[in-house]
Write a protein that holds these residues in place. Structure first.
Motif, PDB file in Angstrom:
ATOM      1  N   TYR A   1       0.865  -1.170   0.000  1.00 12.23           N
ATOM      2  CA  TYR A   1       0.000   0.000   0.000  1.00 12.23           C
ATOM      3  C   TYR A   1       0.903   1.222   0.000  1.00 12.23           C
ATOM      4  O   TYR A   1       1.993   1.208   0.576  1.00 12.23           O
ATOM      5  CB  TYR A   1      -0.887   0.039   1.243  1.00 12.23           C
ATOM      6  CG  TYR A   1      -1.996  -0.973   1.235  1.00 12.23           C
ATOM      7  CD1 TYR A   1      -3.190  -0.719   0.557  1.00 12.23           C
ATOM      8  CD2 TYR A   1      -1.855  -2.181   1.900  1.00 12.23           C
ATOM      9  CE1 TYR A   1      -4.215  -1.649   0.554  1.00 12.23           C
ATOM     10  CE2 TYR A   1      -2.873  -3.116   1.900  1.00 12.23           C
ATOM     11  CZ  TYR A   1      -4.056  -2.840   1.225  1.00 12.23           C
ATOM     12  OH  TYR A   1      -5.066  -3.773   1.212  1.00 12.23           O
TER      13      TYR A   1
ATOM     14  N   HIS B   1       4.324  10.859   2.572  1.00 13.06           N
ATOM     15  CA  HIS B   1       3.964   9.619   1.885  1.00 13.06           C
ATOM     16  C   HIS B   1       4.819   8.482   2.423  1.00 13.06           C
ATOM     17  O   HIS B   1       5.912   8.705   2.933  1.00 13.06           O
ATOM     18  CB  HIS B   1       4.161   9.757   0.371  1.00 13.06           C
ATOM     19  CG  HIS B   1       5.538  10.187  -0.024  1.00 13.06           C
ATOM     20  ND1 HIS B   1       5.985  11.481   0.114  1.00 13.06           N
ATOM     21  CD2 HIS B   1       6.570   9.473  -0.525  1.00 13.06           C
ATOM     22  CE1 HIS B   1       7.239  11.549  -0.308  1.00 13.06           C
ATOM     23  NE2 HIS B   1       7.621  10.346  -0.702  1.00 13.06           N
TER      24      HIS B   1
ATOM     25  N   VAL C   1       3.091   6.285  -9.835  1.00  8.08           N
ATOM     26  CA  VAL C   1       2.442   7.220  -8.913  1.00  8.08           C
ATOM     27  C   VAL C   1       3.228   8.522  -8.872  1.00  8.08           C
ATOM     28  O   VAL C   1       4.449   8.515  -8.713  1.00  8.08           O
ATOM     29  CB  VAL C   1       2.368   6.634  -7.484  1.00  8.08           C
ATOM     30  CG1 VAL C   1       1.664   7.602  -6.544  1.00  8.08           C
ATOM     31  CG2 VAL C   1       1.680   5.280  -7.485  1.00  8.08           C
TER      32      VAL C   1
ATOM     33  N   THR D   1       0.504   5.337   0.874  1.00 12.43           N
ATOM     34  CA  THR D   1      -0.316   6.452   1.333  1.00 12.43           C
ATOM     35  C   THR D   1       0.397   7.740   0.961  1.00 12.43           C
ATOM     36  O   THR D   1       1.572   7.926   1.287  1.00 12.43           O
ATOM     37  CB  THR D   1      -0.557   6.385   2.849  1.00 12.43           C
ATOM     38  OG1 THR D   1      -1.283   5.180   3.133  1.00 12.43           O
ATOM     39  CG2 THR D   1      -1.352   7.578   3.342  1.00 12.43           C
TER      40      THR D   1
ATOM     41  N   GLY E   1      -0.373  11.748   1.374  1.00 10.43           N
ATOM     42  CA  GLY E   1      -1.315  12.653   2.023  1.00 10.43           C
ATOM     43  C   GLY E   1      -2.398  11.843   2.713  1.00 10.43           C
ATOM     44  O   GLY E   1      -2.107  10.995   3.541  1.00 10.43           O
ATOM     45  N   GLU E   2      -3.656  12.069   2.339  1.00 15.55           N
ATOM     46  CA  GLU E   2      -4.792  11.363   2.938  1.00 15.55           C
ATOM     47  C   GLU E   2      -5.284  10.197   2.077  1.00 15.55           C
ATOM     48  O   GLU E   2      -6.248   9.526   2.442  1.00 15.55           O
ATOM     49  CB  GLU E   2      -5.949  12.345   3.165  1.00 15.55           C
ATOM     50  CG  GLU E   2      -5.613  13.490   4.109  1.00 15.55           C
ATOM     51  CD  GLU E   2      -5.305  12.999   5.522  1.00 15.55           C
ATOM     52  OE1 GLU E   2      -6.023  12.094   6.009  1.00 15.55           O
ATOM     53  OE2 GLU E   2      -4.348  13.516   6.131  1.00 15.55           O
ATOM     54  N   GLU E   3      -4.646   9.949   0.923  1.00 17.96           N
ATOM     55  CA  GLU E   3      -5.093   8.900   0.008  1.00 17.96           C
ATOM     56  C   GLU E   3      -4.201   7.671   0.101  1.00 17.96           C
ATOM     57  O   GLU E   3      -2.988   7.786   0.209  1.00 17.96           O
ATOM     58  CB  GLU E   3      -5.062   9.406  -1.430  1.00 17.96           C
ATOM     59  CG  GLU E   3      -6.005  10.556  -1.707  1.00 17.96           C
ATOM     60  CD  GLU E   3      -5.909  10.999  -3.155  1.00 17.96           C
ATOM     61  OE1 GLU E   3      -6.538  10.350  -4.012  1.00 17.96           O
ATOM     62  OE2 GLU E   3      -5.169  11.968  -3.404  1.00 17.96           O
ATOM     63  N   THR E   4      -4.832   6.490   0.028  1.00 18.28           N
ATOM     64  CA  THR E   4      -4.100   5.228   0.047  1.00 18.28           C
ATOM     65  C   THR E   4      -4.520   4.393  -1.153  1.00 18.28           C
ATOM     66  O   THR E   4      -5.704   4.321  -1.486  1.00 18.28           O
ATOM     67  CB  THR E   4      -4.376   4.450   1.354  1.00 18.28           C
ATOM     68  OG1 THR E   4      -3.940   5.243   2.455  1.00 18.28           O
ATOM     69  CG2 THR E   4      -3.644   3.122   1.383  1.00 18.28           C
ATOM     70  N   ALA E   5      -3.540   3.752  -1.787  1.00 21.63           N
ATOM     71  CA  ALA E   5      -3.813   2.874  -2.928  1.00 21.63           C
ATOM     72  C   ALA E   5      -2.914   1.653  -2.833  1.00 21.63           C
ATOM     73  O   ALA E   5      -1.815   1.713  -2.275  1.00 21.63           O
ATOM     74  CB  ALA E   5      -3.548   3.610  -4.240  1.00 21.63           C
TER      75      ALA E   5
END
Length: 105
Positions: free
Chosen positions: A61, A85, A77, A63, A65-69
């Motif tokens: 995973y 991050h 990315v 992350t 900032g506030e986004e996770t993928a």
């Protein structure tokens, strides 16, 4: 022209016992190879440069900032300068091509 082989870069990185190997630094760009094993912690902090990751192998995973993928082989990315991050929950040996612009210090 400069040509690099990922297997040779990874061997050099491992020989130096580090997670990161910078292999290119030019006026407007730098690049490195970043590697993390399952269970290992990503201790990096936000950078002053824009950053581009291309996952060469592995799964984790990421992350930003506030986004996770979920990222895996073939993921690309963009991480803007100054944004915290980190990679986490690494389930397969992770190898990431890292590009900074402007070059990292």
């Amino acid at each position: 022209m400069k040509v690099f082989r990922l297997d040779e870069l990874d061997a050099e990185r491992a020989a130096n016992q580090g997670a990161y190997l910078r292999f290119l630094r030019e006026r407007n760009i730098s690049a490195g190879l970043y590697a993390l094993s399952p269970g290992e912690s990503d201790t990096q902090s936000a950078h002053e440069q824009d950053e581009l990751y291309q996952v060469i192998s592995g799964r984790a995973y990421l992350t930003v900032g506030e986004e996770t993928a979920t990222v895996a082989r073939g993921s690309v990315v963009y991480v803007p300068a100054g944004v915290p991050h980190r990679f986490h929950h690494i389930t397969e040996e992770l190898r990431v091509l890292v590009v900074f612009s402007p070059p990292e210090a």
